[in-house]
Design a protein around this motif. Structure first.
Motif, PDB file in Angstrom:
ATOM      1  N   SER A  39       0.819  -1.208   0.000  1.00 45.34           N
ATOM      2  CA  SER A  39       0.000   0.000   0.000  1.00 45.34           C
ATOM      3  C   SER A  39       0.857   1.265   0.000  1.00 45.34           C
ATOM      4  CB  SER A  39      -0.924   0.012   1.226  1.00 45.34           C
ATOM      5  OG  SER A  39      -1.798  -1.097   1.208  1.00 45.34           O
ATOM      6  N   ALA A  40       2.032   1.183   0.614  1.00 47.74           N
ATOM      7  CA  ALA A  40       2.945   2.322   0.646  1.00 47.74           C
ATOM      8  C   ALA A  40       3.743   2.474  -0.644  1.00 47.74           C
ATOM      9  CB  ALA A  40       3.897   2.185   1.828  1.00 47.74           C
ATOM     10  N   GLY A  41       3.564   1.558  -1.571  1.00 42.98           N
ATOM     11  CA  GLY A  41       4.236   1.669  -2.868  1.00 42.98           C
ATOM     12  C   GLY A  41       5.670   1.194  -2.871  1.00 42.98           C
ATOM     13  N   VAL A  42       6.042   0.318  -1.947  1.00 44.64           N
ATOM     14  CA  VAL A  42       7.422  -0.172  -1.915  1.00 44.64           C
ATOM     15  C   VAL A  42       7.729  -0.944  -3.196  1.00 44.64           C
ATOM     16  CG1 VAL A  42       9.084  -1.606  -0.689  1.00 44.64           C
ATOM     17  CG2 VAL A  42       7.398  -0.291   0.600  1.00 44.64           C
ATOM     18  N   LYS A  43       8.876  -0.645  -3.781  1.00 44.51           N
ATOM     19  CA  LYS A  43       9.335  -1.332  -4.984  1.00 44.51           C
ATOM     20  C   LYS A  43      10.862  -1.368  -4.973  1.00 44.51           C
ATOM     21  CE  LYS A  43       8.842   2.997  -7.562  1.00 44.51           C
ATOM     22  NZ  LYS A  43       8.121   3.671  -8.675  1.00 44.51           N
TER      23      LYS A  43
END
Length: 405
Positions: free
Chosen positions: A190-194
């Motif tokens: 949800s936090a957009g970790v990539k």
């Protein structure tokens, strides 16, 4: 018919192991059961012999007296077990299957379930969308910190392990699939970790540690974990996280800058929730602290995942607004920085199969990350006390002595 011993909430600070009714494929009246759910037939369900069931930080909120949970409520929403009875309408789950149970109870029939939003099922809780085992205001489904438990909608919900012997070898990892591993993973997603992301995780309890491990699995370049508890921070460091001791300094951006060279991160995850404390040596409870500090340190255009629990009723809150879940958020700052965030229960079924495969193929080692510690059912009351004082452990209850220690 065997008996059924279970961990029961008796009042603030007090849990005990009691003998309760052996489960049947019907939801009976009892503490916390919504009257509209009483007598609900569950021929679509199964009875499990519980193999493992974990103590969760969400349980701890209730045990501290920080919710409206009634005395007598059987606790436990993190359940792994062996199927010993199947309902008339169950087609694909068989006796002898070893399964993980998502903590969300979901019918599989309503609009939200069909869209994959099993955390806000419309049919299992008359009070509001979404439900869980052994939890306040969740419809009254009996908890699984017990020897046996009933699980409804089995064909839709449960995750069968492909090989029982292999699963028992990895049971301390697989038991985390019912909640904290998907919850931590959901926070990171949800936090957009990539790949290449810099990530700040607020809270080094089991969910925070699961979120940190998940961020690493997703390819984060740097994972920073902040907490007030030195023992839990040491646990985060043990698997490669940077750490921020929030008792030593009240400026989170400055501490992040010391690590990254800049005072902000790409992604942030709140794994603390409504019992948050402020920062610095004189910290005290301030429930909006984490949310506001994350908006401060997340870069413009960044994202926040909020798996940390927030409630609508907290009798022990610091002020009248907080007792209703009304917090003083710096929404203007969040708006100015165009920060997006996701909150609410985790839709466990969205993630649990892929995380199971990561565990079975040695790509994820969640039990090590959260320091899984096996205890007996009789040791559960002491486990709650130890967890409340902040030990860096995830307690796994073994009701039948089936887990090799």
């Amino acid at each position: 018919m065997p008996g059924n011993r279970a961990v029961t909430y008796m009042g603030p600070g007090h849990v005990e192991v009691q003998t309760i009714d052996y489960p049947e494929l019907v939801l009976k009246d009892g503490p916390g059961v919504n009257p509209l759910n009483v007598g609900r037939k569950c021929e679509h369900g199964v009875i499990l012999k519980v193999v493992s069931t974990n103590i969760c930080g969400s349980d701890q909120h209730m045990v501290r007296g920080r919710t409206t949970a009634p005395p007598g409520l059987v606790l436990g929403h993190e359940i792994t077990g062996e199927v010993i009875e199947v309902g008339r309408d169950v087609e694909f789950v068989k006796k002898g299957d070893l399964v993980s149970v998502p903590f969300n109870i979901a019918c599989g029939r309503c609009r939200n379930c069909k869209e994959g939003n099993t955390h806000i099922c419309l049919n299992v809780n008359p009070d509001r969308p979404g439900s869980a085992y052994g939890y306040v205001d969740m419809g009254g489904w009996v908890g699984g910190q017990a020897e046996y438990v009933m699980v409804p909608y089995a064909d839709f919900q449960v995750l069968k392990f492909p090989d029982k012997d292999q699963a028992m070898e990895k049971i301390l990892d697989l038991t985390m699939l019912s909640d904290i591993f998907p919850t931590g993973f959901h926070g990171a997603v949800s936090a957009g970790v990539k790949p290449g992301s810099t990530v700040y995780v607020a809270g080094a309890g089991p969910v925070g540690l699961a979120a940190a491990h998940s961020a690493q699995l997703l390819g984060a370049a740097v994972v920073i974990v902040g907490d007030l508890n030195a023992e839990r921070l040491a646990q985060a460091r043990s698997f490669g996280c940077e750490m921020v001791d929030l008792t030593k300094h009240d400026s989170l951006p400055e501490q992040i800058e010391q690590i990254l060279g800049v005072p902000e991160v790409d992604c942030a995850v709140d794994c603390v929730g409504f019992e948050a404390h402020g920062h610095g040596p004189e910290h005290r409870e301030a429930p909006a602290t984490v949310l506001n500090s994350l908006m401060e340190v997340t870069r413009a255009g960044g994202r926040m995942g909020i798996p940390g629990l927030y409630v609508t009723g907290d009798p022990g809150a610091v002020d009248e607004d907080a007792k209703q879940g009304t917090l003083k958020l710096r929404i203007g700052l969040g708006w100015a920085k165009a920060i997006s965030f996701v909150t609410g229960q985790t839709p466990v079924m969205r993630y649990h199969r892929q995380l199971m495969m990561a565990i079975l193929n040695e790509k994820a080692h969640i039990a090590k990350a959260v320091n899984a510690t096996v205890i007996s059912l009789d040791e559960a009351p002491q486990g709650y006390k130890d967890f409340d004082r902040g030990v860096a452990r995830k307690f796994v209850i073994d009701p039948h002595g089936l887990i090799r220690r």
